[in-house]
Structures are given as structure tokens and as C-alpha cells.
Design a protein around this motif. Structure first.
Motif, PDB file in Angstrom:
ATOM      1  N   GLU A  63      -0.892  29.118   5.048  1.00  0.00           N
ATOM      2  CA  GLU A  63      -1.421  29.729   5.314  1.00  0.00           C
ATOM      3  C   GLU A  63      -1.907  29.958   3.497  1.00  0.00           C
ATOM      4  N   ASN A  64      -1.222  30.423   2.925  1.00  0.00           N
ATOM      5  CA  ASN A  64      -1.282  30.683   1.905  1.00  0.00           C
ATOM      6  C   ASN A  64      -0.908  29.559   0.714  1.00  0.00           C
ATOM      7  N   GLY A  65      -0.291  28.672   0.748  1.00  0.00           N
ATOM      8  CA  GLY A  65      -0.778  27.474  -0.020  1.00  0.00           C
ATOM      9  C   GLY A  65       0.651  27.572  -1.083  1.00  0.00           C
ATOM     10  N   LEU A  66       1.777  28.168  -0.634  1.00  0.00           N
ATOM     11  CA  LEU A  66       2.926  28.640  -1.618  1.00  0.00           C
ATOM     12  C   LEU A  66       3.853  27.716  -1.158  1.00  0.00           C
ATOM     13  N   LEU A  67       4.248  27.120  -2.426  1.00  0.00           N
ATOM     14  CA  LEU A  67       5.156  25.403  -2.644  1.00  0.00           C
ATOM     15  C   LEU A  67       4.497  24.276  -2.302  1.00  0.00           C
ATOM     16  N   THR A  68       5.065  23.658  -1.944  1.00  0.00           N
ATOM     17  CA  THR A  68       4.651  21.983  -1.782  1.00  0.00           C
ATOM     18  C   THR A  68       5.452  21.724  -0.245  1.00  0.00           C
ATOM     19  N   PRO A  69       4.206  21.138   0.369  1.00  0.00           N
ATOM     20  CA  PRO A  69       4.551  20.805   1.870  1.00  0.00           C
ATOM     21  C   PRO A  69       5.551  19.907   2.233  1.00  0.00           C
ATOM     22  N   VAL A  70       6.414  19.564   0.933  1.00  0.00           N
ATOM     23  CA  VAL A  70       8.200  18.800   0.907  1.00  0.00           C
ATOM     24  C   VAL A  70       8.660  20.631   0.755  1.00  0.00           C
ATOM     25  N   TRP A  71       8.774  21.312  -0.257  1.00  0.00           N
ATOM     26  CA  TRP A  71       9.324  22.326  -0.189  1.00  0.00           C
ATOM     27  C   TRP A  71       9.218  23.427   0.827  1.00  0.00           C
ATOM     28  N   ARG A  72       8.293  23.251   1.915  1.00  0.00           N
ATOM     29  CA  ARG A  72       7.932  23.885   2.728  1.00  0.00           C
ATOM     30  C   ARG A  72       8.841  23.581   4.372  1.00  0.00           C
ATOM     31  N   VAL A  73       8.923  22.077   4.149  1.00  0.00           N
ATOM     32  CA  VAL A  73       9.685  22.052   5.203  1.00  0.00           C
ATOM     33  C   VAL A  73      11.228  22.404   4.955  1.00  0.00           C
ATOM     34  N   VAL A  74      11.470  21.944   3.572  1.00  0.00           N
ATOM     35  CA  VAL A  74      12.672  21.438   2.737  1.00  0.00           C
ATOM     36  C   VAL A  74      13.214  23.512   3.348  1.00  0.00           C
ATOM     37  N   GLY A  75      12.463  24.376   3.623  1.00  0.00           N
ATOM     38  CA  GLY A  75      12.952  25.615   3.058  1.00  0.00           C
ATOM     39  C   GLY A  75      13.042  25.667   4.206  1.00  0.00           C
ATOM     40  N   ALA A  76      12.344  25.825   5.358  1.00  0.00           N
ATOM     41  CA  ALA A  76      12.299  25.847   6.643  1.00  0.00           C
ATOM     42  C   ALA A  76      13.360  25.190   7.137  1.00  0.00           C
ATOM     43  N   LEU A  77      14.488  23.948   6.507  1.00  0.00           N
ATOM     44  CA  LEU A  77      15.424  23.914   7.386  1.00  0.00           C
ATOM     45  C   LEU A  77      16.419  24.538   6.856  1.00  0.00           C
ATOM     46  N   ALA A  78      16.363  24.608   5.646  1.00  0.00           N
ATOM     47  CA  ALA A  78      17.578  25.670   4.344  1.00  0.00           C
ATOM     48  C   ALA A  78      17.900  26.800   5.531  1.00  0.00           C
ATOM     49  N   LEU A  79      16.669  27.406   6.092  1.00  0.00           N
ATOM     50  CA  LEU A  79      16.814  28.686   6.832  1.00  0.00           C
ATOM     51  C   LEU A  79      17.404  28.491   7.773  1.00  0.00           C
ATOM     52  N   GLY A  80      17.408  27.737   8.269  1.00  0.00           N
ATOM     53  CA  GLY A  80      17.948  27.319  10.441  1.00  0.00           C
ATOM     54  C   GLY A  80      18.873  27.077   9.998  1.00  0.00           C
ATOM     55  N   ALA A  81      19.498  26.638   8.529  1.00  0.00           N
ATOM     56  CA  ALA A  81      20.995  25.720   8.478  1.00  0.00           C
ATOM     57  C   ALA A  81      21.574  26.650   8.128  1.00  0.00           C
ATOM     58  N   LEU A  82      21.187  27.799   7.623  1.00  0.00           N
ATOM     59  CA  LEU A  82      21.909  29.441   7.419  1.00  0.00           C
ATOM     60  C   LEU A  82      21.867  30.225   8.236  1.00  0.00           C
ATOM     61  N   MET A  83      21.110  30.194   9.170  1.00  0.00           N
ATOM     62  CA  MET A  83      21.182  30.962  10.212  1.00  0.00           C
ATOM     63  C   MET A  83      21.945  30.855  11.398  1.00  0.00           C
ATOM     64  N   ILE A  84      22.324  29.315  11.510  1.00  0.00           N
ATOM     65  CA  ILE A  84      23.251  28.712  11.808  1.00  0.00           C
ATOM     66  C   ILE A  84      24.891  28.581  11.544  1.00  0.00           C
ATOM     67  N   ALA A  85      24.945  28.458   9.345  1.00  0.00           N
ATOM     68  CA  ALA A  85      26.155  29.168   8.855  1.00  0.00           C
ATOM     69  C   ALA A  85      25.856  30.180   9.460  1.00  0.00           C
ATOM     70  N   VAL A  86      26.021  31.234   9.251  1.00  0.00           N
ATOM     71  CA  VAL A  86      25.890  32.812   9.156  1.00  0.00           C
ATOM     72  C   VAL A  86      26.995  32.790  11.160  1.00  0.00           C
ATOM     73  N   GLY A  87      26.489  32.270  11.684  1.00  0.00           N
ATOM     74  CA  GLY A  87      26.183  33.161  13.506  1.00  0.00           C
ATOM     75  C   GLY A  87      28.147  32.136  12.964  1.00  0.00           C
ATOM     76  N   GLU A  88      27.961  30.936  12.478  1.00  0.00           N
ATOM     77  CA  GLU A  88      29.195  30.273  13.151  1.00  0.00           C
ATOM     78  C   GLU A  88      30.231  31.267  11.822  1.00  0.00           C
ATOM     79  N   ALA A  89      30.144  31.628  10.973  1.00  0.00           N
ATOM     80  CA  ALA A  89      31.714  32.597  10.485  1.00  0.00           C
ATOM     81  C   ALA A  89      31.366  33.322  11.047  1.00  0.00           C
ATOM     82  N   ILE A  90      30.229  34.492  11.930  1.00  0.00           N
ATOM     83  CA  ILE A  90      30.990  35.085  12.913  1.00  0.00           C
ATOM     84  C   ILE A  90      31.694  35.151  13.603  1.00  0.00           C
ATOM     85  N   ARG A  91      31.642  33.642  13.975  1.00  0.00           N
ATOM     86  CA  ARG A  91      32.071  33.596  15.350  1.00  0.00           C
ATOM     87  C   ARG A  91      33.695  33.037  14.896  1.00  0.00           C
ATOM     88  N   ARG A  92      33.982  32.576  13.955  1.00  0.00           N
ATOM     89  CA  ARG A  92      35.330  32.027  13.450  1.00  0.00           C
ATOM     90  C   ARG A  92      36.033  33.418  12.999  1.00  0.00           C
TER      91      ARG A  92
END
Length: 909
Positions: free
Chosen positions: A147-176
Motif C-alpha cells: 500500500e505504501n510502496g516501501l522497498l521493491t517487491p523482492v525486498w518486501r518478500v525477503v523481509g516477510a520471510l526474514a520476519l517469519g524466520a526470526l519468529m521461529i528462531a525466537v520460539g525455538e530459542a525459548i523452547r530449547r
């Protein structure tokens, strides 16, 4: 699209291989943990034992461990137990039932699970909201960038993937570090972060294709499969909160992300992957509610997507994939091996209840079958409707062949079988696309129009053969074998009957080509009959062979119905009756008598009702066709009756005798009606024949059929009463001048009006042995009154001519009535003497008294002169003769009684 499906196959194989390896490792860890827990529980019980048991054990001299327990009992057997639901109290954990190695037969999914879930939600509502907020944050991040035209489409998708991976990493760290157990302070937090991360990853993959078009459909499917594999792996390691967050979030993600409508078909496979992932997690964790939630969520989402955007082929693929997953994954076997109780038995109230995997398969089969019916009706084209129909047919074949080892799924084929037939019925009733194509192309008889009918009949025949195969493999279960026998014997014939009476296929194929289709079904049933007779199971062989023989004969009769004319069809049915009786004699097939009775009922219906009596008396009906229909049928029925004499099938013999006499009576009435038309008395006789036939069949039928036959007898009797009332009132020649008598004396219109009904009732009272006393007396009285009225009218016609309505009565006419009454009294006395009937003798004497009363009250005032003298002298002689005859009868009966008492012979002469 070909590359898409090949990629899908490769990814599914890779997923199955990885799932197998991870599952093996996880099972080893669970077994080791379970053995450790059992050792600890054993040690705790030993430590709490009383001193007396310890002393007794020591007195036996058994070698002890340091804890006091015999050495042999330290190592408990490795028995896998069903894990309790997440969040269950300790008491529930102790009650976990044991199971054999592998997935348990019964999953726990009851109202207790829902109670625990609501309790957990009340205590951890902040955790639930945190999961929702994190998942929506990942989705809205993608939307915000658009909606706001921030970043290019590629970086938008990469940012979403990075955010998802980060959440999983945080959850895994707490679980371990702290674990994900319900007793820890961080309980469910790892699942919250990991579940939100999975939802974000799914959203990022979808956005890369649907919002930006950065990747191809093949790459999108590969990404979805990889995220699904990751979800399965995490689901095996984390608690149930992860599954809930992942399923709900991943299912809702496409509706939140949005995208291009032309790529909407990807969502069907996306939902299928979610279903597979959820089922895979639950196959190890055994929570049960995860399987229910994931199947309900994905099926609902895919159905809503189809209603909104269409795409029948892809929706059908989703239905097939989700159905296969629901069968394979819960039991962790590519060949269904579900054991335990069936769903049908559970619905009947039997215990134990069906296991949860069994209920899942039944529910998904019901959903897929209902969806197939809906898709076949709402499809935009006949081709897509055929695809939906083939989905139902494939599911039916799979339930019959693929599930043959699953004892608990032997009733599941009922659902797709019913859907198969429902499609054929509803297409004609609702004018679906397949039936509409037949209507549009019927006149041209083109291949597309007739292809579906041929395809459906072939599939139905194959399904019958499959059911026959299942019958042969169910020798140890007589009830299941009988069910498969009924299915094999009725499924293909039912399809043929539906096409014949709802689709009118003969208009498209032609009579002969369509009859060949039906004869092909008859040939299949005949082969199954032969195979059954050759089988070694002598106990059930006759019953099963009779069912298949009935199916083959039904198809033969239907083919004759299509090809032959009205008269030829009736004669062909007579031949079928002879064939069924011969088969019964040859192979001792008692059940085939049911088909014989049905064929006799059809023959009687055709010769009495449709086209029946009215066709026979029509002036346009050729005499040759009339004689062929009735005379030929009577000859065939006589042959069948002769065959029944050598085998004591009393019900069949009674049925064929009833049909023969009924048709013979109708034939006689129709012949008289053609010679002398417009006589309602003949129609009354026909209805009386039908009434007597139903009464004669009452003792040989069951309770409900007896009630039905009694109702038919009452109906026929009322109709006969209404019809005979016409010549007795409106067209009575004695009452109205406009109705003169026609025809020669004795064999005139009076005889046609009154004698047929009188004869039918008299024969019924004479021949029907099971007739009640009151009904027999009623038949005799009505028959006598009608015959007496006919005699009186004939006497009046003899003296007064054809017009019986002229006023007054002449002296010769009065004297003739008296002579007729005297003759009747004498005949009744003779009959009562021959039958030794005291009741009939009393009737004769009552008639004598009536004659005397008539002479002294009526004749004496009308007779004059010499005629009066002659009348009284003749009456006196007649009365003297009747008195002598009555006295002679008394003396003869007394001598017979004395002789019987002397000789001890109590026979009734």
C-alpha cells in the motif's frame, strides 16, 4: 500444468520420505521416554510399599535389587501408551490407555477435550491474543509494503520471510532453554512465536506469486511444500498451541493477503498442503482435535473459494488429496488398516464406538461424496460435471478395493455408492448439465450425448464386480458378505433402471442399441451367478446365487420391455416366469421365488390394468393380438404351474394359481364385453376377481404385506360394489323403459350384467379355503341374490317381452315364480343331502316357507278359476315331495351315524 503436477508428485514423495525418517527417530525418543517414566513410577510404588510385603518377599529367598524388587520386574515391557491431551491434569495422564506399537486405534476426541480447551483459553487468553497479533503483524507487513510502496517487491518478500524466520528462531530459542511444557513459566510461548512465524512464511510465499508475480506457479508450490514440511517438523516438537496457530493462521492468510483472481487455483493446493501438514502432526501427537480442525478449516476455505471464483478441476483435486490424506496419514499406512467398530454400528448404538481415524474417513468420504453431487449439478459444462462424477466413482472404487484390509471401513462404500446413484437421479430431476446435453443431442444421437450413459453403466458394472470380489473375501463375516452381495446384485441394475425411466436413453441410442447395454449388465449378473454357484461356501451359496439370478432376470425383462411390443412383452414375461421356476428346480434357489411373484404381479397388472381390460375390449384392438396376449399367457402360466407341482414351493404355487385364474376370468369377461359392449356388470366382475385374488394371497404374505393386500381387497370390493350398482339402479330394465333387454333368451344382456359377478363370488366362496365364515356367507348371499334377480328377470321377459318395465304381473308369470322357487328349494335340499350340510338344509326349508307364504299371500289373490285349482294342487304335491325328501334325508343320515358308531369309523360321508 503438466510440470506443476510432476513437481507436486516429486515434492509429495520427498515429503513422505522425510516424514518417514523423522517419524522413526521421534518414535524411538518417545519409546525411550516412556520406558524411563515407567521405571520411575515403579520405583515410587516400591518405596511406598508396607513392611509386611517386604518381609514376605524376603522369606521367599528371591534375589532382590537394592530397592527390594525382584530382578525380573525391574525392566518393564516397552508398551506404547496414548499421550493425554495437552493441558490435561495429572489424573488424566495416569489414565492414558495402552496401545500396540504404532498409532493407537482410538484417538481421544470427546467433550472433555473441549472443556479443557475452554479452561486453557480462560487461563491463557493473553497468550492466544499474542499469537493472533504476531500472525496478523506478519501478514499486515506484506500489505503495508504494497500500500505504501516501501522497498521493491523482492525486498518486501525477503523481509516477510526474514520476519517469519526470526519468529521461529525466537520460539525455538525459548523452547530449547525453558521448554514448551505446561508446567513451565514460558508454557506455550515457543508455540506462539513459531506459529506466527509459520503464518508469516506462508503469507510471504503467497505474496511472491499472487501480489507481485515474482515466481512461477511451480516455484510457489515448491515453497508451500517446504513451509508445510517445516510446519510438520515443528508440530512434532512443539505443543498443541503451535498447531492451532499454524492451522488457523495459514488458512486465513490467503483471504487477508489477497491477490490476482487468475492465480486463485493455487489456493486449492495450498489448502491441501495445510491439511496434509496438520494430519501429519496429529498422526504423531495424537491430539485428534488437530485433525478435525485442519480438515474442517481447509475444506470450508476451499469450498468458499470455489463458490467465489470457480475452478472445478482444481477443487476436485483438493477433494481427492484431502480425502487420501485423511485415509493414509492418521494410521501411517499407504494401505488402510483401520480396525475396530464401524461407524454404522456406532450409529446403531453398539459399543465400543468407532475409533477416531475411522470416523475421520467416514466424515471425509461423506463430504467428498456430497461435494461430488453438488459439483455435478452446478458445473458450468458437461465435461466438468463428468469430472465430478468420476471423482465419486473413483472414491467408490477405492473404498471397495483399496480399503479391503480395513475392517472398520467396510461400511464406507455405502456413501459413494449412494452419491453415484444420486447423481444419475438428480441430473434428470434437476436438469443438470449432463442431462441437458442428452436433451440437446438426443435427436442427433451423437457420441458426446451417449458417451456418459455408456460410461456410467460400465462404471456401475465394474463397481458390482468389485463388490462381488469383496463378498468373496468376507467369508468370515456373514453380515458384511451379505451386504456386499446385495450391493453387487443391485448397483448396476439400479443404474440401468434409473437411466431407463428417467433419462429415456432409447431416444438417443435407439431401442436395439440401448437394449444391448442392458443385456450386457444381464450378462455380468449371469457370470456372477455362475461364479457364486461354483464357490465352495455351501451355506450362503444358494442365497447369493438367487440374488444374482434375480438381477440377471430383471435386466433381461427390462431389455425385453425396451424392444418388444405390448403383447410380445407380456408373453416374454411369461417365459421369464417359466425360466425362474426352472432355475429354482435346477439349483434349489428358493429366494428366486420373489422374482417369480414380482413377474406374475407385472403380468397380472398388464392384463388387468395397463393396458389391461380396457385395451382388450377396445374395438381397435385386433382379435389376434387379444387372443395372443391372454391365451398365450395362460398357456405359459399353465406350463409354469406344472413345473411347480414337482417342487413344494407353496407360496409360488399359490401365486401362479391366483394369477392364472384371475387372468382367465378377465379374459372371459373381456371376450364377453367385446361381443356385448357397455356392460358395467362385467367390470364389476373384473374388480371382484382382483379382490378375491388378494384375499387368496393373504395367508402366504407377511404382516405389512398382508395389511396392504387387505387394503387392496377392500378397495377392489368398493369399486365392484359401485359398478354393480349401475345395472341394479340406473340401467335396471325393470325400473326404466329406456333400458330394454337385448340378445337371445338366457344369453342376453341380463346375463352379462348380473351372472359374472354372481359366478365370481360363488366360486370365491367355494374355492377359497381360508375365507372367513362371515365373508363366505356374505359372498354366498350376494351371489344368490344376483342369480335370483337374473332368474326373475328372465321369467318376466319370457312372459312380457324385452320391456320389463311394463306395469302389472300376469297370472302365468306369478305361477312361474312359484315353480322356480319350488325347484330352488328342491335343489337346495339335494345339495344339502349330498354335502350333509345342516345349514344348507335350513336354508332350503326357509326357502320352502317363503314359497308357501308367496302362494297364500300373493298368488291366491291373483289366480282365478281352474288355474287356482291347478296351482294349489301342484303346490300340495310339491310340498309333499319336499316333505318326503326331507324325511328320507333324516332317516339316511341317522342310519349312517349308527353305522359309524358301530364300526368305529367316524368318516364324514
Amino acid at each position: 500444468m503438466t510440470s506443476v503436477f510432476w513437481l507436486l508428485v516429486i515434492l509429495l514423495v520427498a515429503f513422505a520420505m522425510s516424514h518417514s525418517r523423522v517419524r522413526s527417530r521421534l518414535r524411538k525418543l518417545e519409546d525411550e521416554q516412556q520406558r524411563t517414566r515407567q521405571r520411575l513410577e515403579l520405583l515410587e510404588r516400591q518405596a511406598q510399599g508396607n513392611a509386611e510385603e517386604s518381609v514376605a518377599a524376603g522369606a521367599d529367598g528371591t534375589e532382590k535389587t537394592p530397592t527390594g524388587e525382584p530382578v525380573e520386574s525391574v525392566e518393564p515391557p516397552a508398551v506404547e501408551t496414548v499421550a493425554p491431551p495437552e493441558g490435561a491434569p495429572p489424573a488424566e495422564a495416569e489414565k492414558s490407555s495402552s496401545a500396540v506399537k504404532g498409532p493407537p486405534r482410538a484417538f481421544v476426541f470427546t467433550g472433555e477435550v473441549m472443556r479443557q480447551f475452554t479452561q486453557w483459553l480462560r487461563q491463557n487468553w493473553t497468550i492466544a491474543l499474542a499469537a493472533l497479533s504476531l500472525a496478523l503483524g506478519g501478514v499486515f507487513m506484506v500489505q503495508y509494503g504494497v500500500e505504501n510502496g516501501l522497498l521493491t517487491p523482492v525486498w518486501r518478500v525477503v523481509g516477510a520471510l526474514a520476519l517469519g524466520a526470526l519468529m521461529i528462531a525466537v520460539g525455538e530459542a525459548i523452547r530449547r532453554r525453558y521448554g514448551d511444557e505446561r508446567t513451565a513459566s514460558t508454557a506455550a510461548l515457543p508455540s506462539v512465536f513459531a506459529g506466527a512465524g509459520l503464518v508469516t512464511l506462508f503469507s510471504a510465499v503467497l505474496a511472491a506469486r499472487l501480489l507481485y508475480g515474482l515466481v512461477s506457479p511451480e516455484t510457489t508450490l515448491a515453497g508451500l511444500v517446504l513451509v508445510s514440511i517445516l510446519a510438520v517438523a515443528l508440530g512434532w516438537l512443539y505443543g498443541s498451541v503451535l498447531s492451532a496457530v499454524g492451522i488457523i493462521g495459514a488458512t486465513a492468510a490467503p483471504f487477508l493477503v489477497g491477490g490476482e483472481s487468475e492465480s486463485g487455483w493455487l489456493f486449492f493446493y495450498y489448502f491441501a498442503f495445510i491439511a496434509i501438514a496438520g494430519l501429519a502432526v496429529d498422526s504423531v501427537k495424537r491430539w485428534a482435535w488437530v485433525s478435525a480442525v485442519v480438515l474442517i478449516a481447509t475444506s470450508s476455505a476451499a469450498t468458499l473459494l470455489y463458490v467465489a471464483t470457480g475452478g472445478l478441476i482444481h477443487y476436485t483435486a483438493f477433494l481427492a488429496l484431502s480425502w487420501l490424506a485423511s485415509v493414509i496419514i492418521p494410521v501411517q499406512s499407504f494401505v488402510p488398516t483401520h480396525a475396530g467398530q464401524t461407524v454404522l454400528a456406532t450409529l446403531a448404538g453398539l459399543r465400543p464406538r468407532a475409533d477416531f481415524p475411522t470416523r475421520v474417513v467416514a466424515a471425509m468420504t461423506l463430504f467428498v461424496s456430497a461435494a461430488g453431487i453438488y459439483l455435478s449439478l452446478e458445473a458450468p459444462s458437461a465435461t466438468e460435471a463428468t469430472v465430478a462424477f468420476l471423482l465419486v466413482a473413483v472414491v467408490l472404487g477405492a473404498t471397495l478395493i483399496w480399503m479391503h484390509r480395513a475392517e472398520a471401513l467396510k461400511d464406507v462404500p455405502l456413501l459413494p455408492a449412494a452419491a453415484f446413484l444420486a447423481v444419475l437421479v438428480l441430473q434428470a430431476v434437476e436438469y443438470g448439465p449432463l442431462f441437458g446435453q442428452i436433451l440437446a443431442m438426443r435427436e442427433a444421437a451423437t457420441t458426446p450425448a451417449t458417451f456418459f450413459i455408456t460410461l456410467a453403466l460400465v462404471l456401475s458394472a465394474v463397481a458390482s464386480i468389485m463388490a462381488f470380489w469383496r463378498m468373496t473375501r468376507s467369508a468370515d463375516d456373514a453380515r458384511a458378505a451379505l451386504g456386499f452381495t446385495l450391493g453387487a446384485a443391485t448397483f448396476a441394475p439400479a443404474s440401468a433402471f434409473i437411466f431407463q425411466f428417467l433419462w429415456s436413453p432409447a431416444a438417443a441410442f435407439g431401442d436395439y442399441l440401448w437394449s444391448l447395454h442392458i443385456l450386457a449388465i444381464a450378462a455380468v449378473m449371469a457370470v456372477l451367478t455362475d461364479r457364486t454357484l461354483r464357490s465352495g461356501d455351501a451355506n450362503q451359496r444358494q442365497l447369493r446365487a438367487a440374488l444374482f439370478a434375480i438381477a440377471a432376470l430383471s435386466m433381461l425383462a427390462l431389455a425385453l420391455f425396451v424392444v418388444l411390443t405390448q403383447t410380445a412383452l407380456t408373453l416374454a414375461l411369461g417365459v421369464v416366469v417359466i425360466l425362474t421356476i426352472w432355475l429354482d428346480r435346477r439349483f434349489d434357489l428358493a429366494l428366486i421365488g420373489i422374482f417369480t411373484k414380482v413377474a406374475l404381479a407385472i403380468i397380472a397388472f398388464r392384463l388387468i390394468a395397463s393396458p389391461g381390460f380396457f385395451w382388450a375390449v377396445r374395438s381397435t384392438t385386433p382379435w389376434l393380438a387379444f387372443i395372443e396376449a391372454y391365451g398365450g399367457t395362460l398357456a405359459l402360466l399353465y406350463v409354469g404351474w406344472r413345473l411347480t407341482v414337482s417342487r413344494a414351493r407353496q407360496s409360488v404355487q399359490a401365486a401362479i394359481e391366483t394369477a392364472t385364474w384371475t387372468i382367465a376370468a378377465v379374459f372371459a369377461c373381456a371376450l364377453l364385453q367385446r361381443l356385448v359392449p357397455d356392460e358395467p356388470g362385467l367390470l364389476a366382475a373384473v374388480m371382484a376377481i382382483a379382490m378375491v385374488a388378494q384375499i387368496n394371497r393373504l395367508p402366504t404374505t407377511g404382516k405389512w404385506l398382508r395389511i396392504f393386500r387387505a387394503a387392496l381387497a377392500v378397495l377392489f370390493g368398493l369399486v365392484a360394489t359401485a359398478l354393480i350398482a349401475v345395472p341394479l339402479t340406473i340401467t335396471n330394465p325393470v325400473l326404466f323403459r329406456l333400458n330394454p333387454v337385448t340378445g337371445p333368451a338366457i344369453f342376453d344382456s341380463l346375463a352379462l350384467s348380473y351372472l359374472p359377478l354372481a359366478a365370481v363370488l360363488a366360486i370365491g366362496a367355494w374355492k377359497i379355503g381360508t375365507l372367513g365364515r362371515r365373508l363366505r356367507i356374505a359372498f354366498t348371499c350376494v351371489s344368490s341374490l344376483l342369480a335370483g334377480f337374473y332368474v326373475a328377470c328372465e321369467i318376466r321377459r319370457f312372459w312380457r317381452g324385452n320391456d320389463l318395465s311394463v306395469p302389472g304381473v300376469t297370472q302365468p308369470e306369478l305361477y312361474s315364480y312359484t315353480i322356480a322357487l319350488v325347484i330352488i328349494c328342491a335343489v337346495l335340499l339335494l345339495i344339502s343331502f349330498s354335502r350333509r350340510s345342516h345349514a344348507l338344509r335350513k336354508v332350503a326349508m326357509a326357502a320352502t316357507g317363503l314359497t308357501i307364504a308367496k302362494v297364500f299371500l300373493v298368488d291366491i289373490s291373483g289366480l282365478e278359476g281352474l288355474l287356482r285349482v291347478v296351482s294349489f294342487i301342484g303346490l300340495g304335491l310339491a310340498l309333499a315331495g319336499l316333505g318326503w325328501l326331507d324325511r328320507a334325508m333324516n332317516q339316511r343320515w341317522n342310519r349312517m351315524s349308527d353305522k359309524a358308531e358301530t364300526t368305529g369309523d367316524g368318516r364324514d360321508f
